[in-house]
Design a protein around this motif. Structure first.
Motif, PDB file in Angstrom:
ATOM      1  N   ARG A   1      -3.787   2.620  -0.320  1.00  0.00           N
ATOM      2  CA  ARG A   1      -2.969   2.043  -1.927  1.00  0.00           C
ATOM      3  C   ARG A   1      -2.019   1.233  -1.301  1.00  0.00           C
ATOM      4  NH1 ARG A   1      -3.492   6.583  -5.240  1.00  0.00           N
ATOM      5  NH2 ARG A   1      -4.035   8.267  -4.390  1.00  0.00           N
ATOM      6  N   TYR A   2      -2.539   0.186  -0.372  1.00  0.00           N
ATOM      7  CA  TYR A   2      -1.619  -0.798  -0.069  1.00  0.00           C
ATOM      8  C   TYR A   2      -2.459  -1.586   0.741  1.00  0.00           C
ATOM      9  CZ  TYR A   2       1.551   1.448   3.168  1.00  0.00           C
ATOM     10  OH  TYR A   2       2.092   2.040   3.815  1.00  0.00           O
ATOM     11  N   VAL A   3      -2.508  -2.745   1.374  1.00  0.00           N
ATOM     12  CA  VAL A   3      -3.394  -4.113   2.249  1.00  0.00           C
ATOM     13  C   VAL A   3      -1.725  -4.772   2.912  1.00  0.00           C
ATOM     14  CG1 VAL A   3      -4.919  -5.218   2.760  1.00  0.00           C
ATOM     15  CG2 VAL A   3      -5.057  -3.900   0.870  1.00  0.00           C
ATOM     16  N   ASP A   4      -2.153  -5.068   4.421  1.00  0.00           N
ATOM     17  CA  ASP A   4      -0.968  -5.395   4.714  1.00  0.00           C
ATOM     18  C   ASP A   4      -1.498  -6.927   5.454  1.00  0.00           C
ATOM     19  OD1 ASP A   4       1.523  -3.839   4.361  1.00  0.00           O
ATOM     20  OD2 ASP A   4       0.582  -3.044   5.944  1.00  0.00           O
ATOM     21  N   PHE A   5      -1.109  -8.247   4.671  1.00  0.00           N
ATOM     22  CA  PHE A   5      -1.680  -8.972   5.481  1.00  0.00           C
ATOM     23  C   PHE A   5      -1.214  -9.692   6.552  1.00  0.00           C
ATOM     24  CE2 PHE A   5      -3.436  -8.854   0.831  1.00  0.00           C
ATOM     25  CZ  PHE A   5      -4.444  -9.121   0.604  1.00  0.00           C
ATOM     26  N   GLU A   6      -1.441 -10.592   6.777  1.00  0.00           N
ATOM     27  CA  GLU A   6      -0.454 -11.298   8.176  1.00  0.00           C
ATOM     28  C   GLU A   6       0.792 -12.016   6.809  1.00  0.00           C
ATOM     29  OE1 GLU A   6      -2.063 -14.742  10.055  1.00  0.00           O
ATOM     30  OE2 GLU A   6      -3.825 -13.626  10.871  1.00  0.00           O
ATOM     31  N   ALA A   7       0.445 -12.849   5.908  1.00  0.00           N
ATOM     32  CA  ALA A   7       1.852 -13.045   5.245  1.00  0.00           C
ATOM     33  C   ALA A   7       2.664 -12.158   4.084  1.00  0.00           C
ATOM     34  CB  ALA A   7       1.019 -13.624   3.531  1.00  0.00           C
ATOM     35  N   GLY A   8       2.351 -10.563   4.255  1.00  0.00           N
ATOM     36  CA  GLY A   8       3.288  -9.426   3.613  1.00  0.00           C
ATOM     37  C   GLY A   8       1.961  -8.926   2.907  1.00  0.00           C
ATOM     38  N   ARG A   9       2.651  -7.412   1.945  1.00  0.00           N
ATOM     39  CA  ARG A   9       2.158  -6.314   1.988  1.00  0.00           C
ATOM     40  C   ARG A   9       1.833  -6.620   0.671  1.00  0.00           C
ATOM     41  NH1 ARG A   9       4.132  -0.355   3.257  1.00  0.00           N
ATOM     42  NH2 ARG A   9       3.752  -1.591   5.039  1.00  0.00           N
ATOM     43  N   LYS A  10       0.279  -6.398  -0.240  1.00  0.00           N
ATOM     44  CA  LYS A  10       0.139  -6.163  -1.577  1.00  0.00           C
ATOM     45  C   LYS A  10       0.282  -4.976  -1.678  1.00  0.00           C
ATOM     46  CE  LYS A  10      -1.622  -9.160  -4.544  1.00  0.00           C
ATOM     47  NZ  LYS A  10      -2.450 -10.590  -5.061  1.00  0.00           N
ATOM     48  N   TYR A  11      -0.036  -3.734  -3.234  1.00  0.00           N
ATOM     49  CA  TYR A  11      -0.183  -3.152  -3.370  1.00  0.00           C
ATOM     50  C   TYR A  11      -1.292  -3.089  -4.021  1.00  0.00           C
ATOM     51  CZ  TYR A  11       3.729  -0.536  -1.787  1.00  0.00           C
ATOM     52  OH  TYR A  11       5.096   0.097  -0.792  1.00  0.00           O
ATOM     53  N   THR A  12      -2.541  -2.232  -4.378  1.00  0.00           N
ATOM     54  CA  THR A  12      -3.766  -2.284  -4.938  1.00  0.00           C
ATOM     55  C   THR A  12      -2.741  -1.114  -6.452  1.00  0.00           C
ATOM     56  OG1 THR A  12      -3.982   0.483  -4.565  1.00  0.00           O
ATOM     57  CG2 THR A  12      -4.774  -1.721  -2.789  1.00  0.00           C
ATOM     58  N   HIS A  13      -3.593  -0.873  -7.055  1.00  0.00           N
ATOM     59  CA  HIS A  13      -3.697  -0.879  -8.872  1.00  0.00           C
ATOM     60  C   HIS A  13      -4.092   0.823  -8.574  1.00  0.00           C
ATOM     61  CE1 HIS A  13      -5.623  -4.257 -11.073  1.00  0.00           C
ATOM     62  NE2 HIS A  13      -4.738  -4.367  -9.874  1.00  0.00           N
ATOM     63  N   ALA A  14      -4.116   1.016  -7.115  1.00  0.00           N
ATOM     64  CA  ALA A  14      -4.339   2.823  -6.779  1.00  0.00           C
ATOM     65  C   ALA A  14      -3.358   3.246  -6.452  1.00  0.00           C
ATOM     66  CB  ALA A  14      -5.312   2.956  -5.497  1.00  0.00           C
ATOM     67  N   ASP A  15      -1.818   2.093  -6.609  1.00  0.00           N
ATOM     68  CA  ASP A  15      -0.303   2.334  -6.402  1.00  0.00           C
ATOM     69  C   ASP A  15       0.225   3.807  -7.320  1.00  0.00           C
ATOM     70  OD1 ASP A  15       1.581   2.391  -5.641  1.00  0.00           O
ATOM     71  OD2 ASP A  15       2.586   0.785  -6.314  1.00  0.00           O
ATOM     72  N   PRO A  16       0.492   4.990  -6.514  1.00  0.00           N
ATOM     73  CA  PRO A  16       0.855   5.782  -7.728  1.00  0.00           C
ATOM     74  C   PRO A  16       1.850   5.747  -8.273  1.00  0.00           C
ATOM     75  CG  PRO A  16       0.479   6.527  -5.837  1.00  0.00           C
ATOM     76  CD  PRO A  16       0.424   5.565  -5.549  1.00  0.00           C
ATOM     77  N   ARG A  17       2.888   4.446  -8.059  1.00  0.00           N
ATOM     78  CA  ARG A  17       4.450   5.182  -8.009  1.00  0.00           C
ATOM     79  C   ARG A  17       5.428   4.574  -9.305  1.00  0.00           C
ATOM     80  NH1 ARG A  17       7.057   0.718  -4.149  1.00  0.00           N
ATOM     81  NH2 ARG A  17       5.188  -0.324  -5.300  1.00  0.00           N
TER      82      ARG A  17
END
Length: 340
Positions: free
Chosen positions: A113-129
């Motif tokens: 649902r999301y990926v945490d990089f060193e520079a911050g979080r990014k939600y994927t296309h599977a984010d259901p919100r």
């Protein structure tokens, strides 16, 4: 009338399915995701909790064919499996997805649902919100658009005999309002944070639209008052004229074609040919009465770009209507003038 009612019914069914079934299901899934907590070791198999796994970026692939840029992210997990997910934007933009970079991927119900990089979080296309927004936008747009057809059905079946005279605004004003509201309905879920706010926005737009249309309808209704008879000076053509028009009524020469032929003291109907073999002459017993605008209760005939006029006639007590474009009506009146 049947066609407009059928379209209105289809729009209502589609809107009901989207707004009462699909949208609530999407909202429920988004709410469950927002309420999900970190998995305990004993809960990881359930899938309803957030399972975070440390991973390493293997590679990225740009996704082709989308209107908005997106890319596929491949990550290698500690157990040796390679997982894939899709994110919006470019892998080169912050937070950058460079091969070999350390990341943390969070699963919920079997999908990242999301990926945490060193520079911050990014939600994927599977984010259901926000998944509900697409269904809600289509549901509101289709439902509000269908109200235009519903109004046409109501007017043609309930109000036409009261209104009598055909005026384009009687249908066009409210159909235009329905189209405008459909645009608002399609925009509202994307401009708001929840379904309640979207419905409130649509409700406010509907109240404003109804008020504006009501004032405009009263103004236009009063403006159309007065004598319905149109004064048309007869025009006798120097040579025979061939033009679009119809004769309607319970007489043998009615419904014989879609064109008329007019000359000095002569009027005939034809399927479209100007030749003698295809024409049906109007008898001398036809008496013109008056020229008027079309009525809703008139037999169906072409609107001639919304500029049709009707010549009321009588043939030995039988009502007859001659319908043509207003610019051709002087020729019809001129052709029948010597008979009156």
């Amino acid at each position: 009338m049947i066609g407009t009612g059928a379209v209105a019914a289809v729009c209502a069914l589609v809107a009901a399915w989207l707004l009462l079934i699909t949208t609530p299901a999407a909202i429920s899934e988004g709410t469950a995701f927002k309420a999900a907590v970190r998995c305990e070791p004993v809960d990881e198999a359930s899938g309803d909790c957030l399972r975070t796994v440390a991973a390493r970026v293997d590679r990225t692939e740009q996704v082709e064919g989308r209107k908005t840029p997106s890319y596929r992210l491949y990550v290698d997990e500690p157990d040796g499996t390679t997982s894939r997910t899709t994110l919006g934007g470019s892998p080169a933009k912050s937070p950058a997805a460079t091969p070999g970079a350390r990341v943390e991927v969070t699963y919920w119900r079997g999908q990242i649902r999301y990926v945490d990089f060193e520079a911050g979080r990014k939600y994927t296309h599977a984010d259901p919100r926000d998944d509900y927004k697409l269904f809600a936008a289509w549901g509101l747009a289709v439902g509000l658009y269908g109200t235009g057809f519903l109004w046409c059905w109501y007017w043609l079946t309930r109000r036409a005999r009261v209104a009598r005279r055909v005026q384009p605004w009687q249908l066009g004003l409210f159909v235009l309002a329905a189209i405008c509201l459909a645009f608002v309905g399609g925009f509202a879920p994307w401009a708001t944070d929840d379904m309640g706010a979207a419905l409130l926005l649509v409700g406010q737009a509907t109240a404003v639209t109804v008020a504006v249309c009501s004032v405009a309808a009263v103004f236009l209704w009063r403006r159309q008052g007065g004598d319905e008879t149109i004064d048309v000076p007869p025009s006798v053509p120097a040579e025979e004229k061939h033009f679009a028009g119809q004769i309607l009524g319970e007489v043998p020469y009615a419904d014989r074609g879609t064109h008329l032929l007019a000359g000095a003291g002569y009027l005939a109907s034809t399927p479209g040919h100007a030749g003698v073999a295809h024409r049906r002459s109007v008898p001398g017993s036809l008496t013109p009465i008056r020229v008027r605008h079309p009525y809703w209760t008139d037999p169906y005939s072409p609107a001639y770009e919304g500029r049709a006029w009707v010549l009321e006639c009588e043939d030995d007590g039988v009502p007859v209507l001659i319908v043509t474009h207003r610019k051709h009506m002087p020729w019809v009146v001129g052709a029948l003038a010597p008979r009156s």
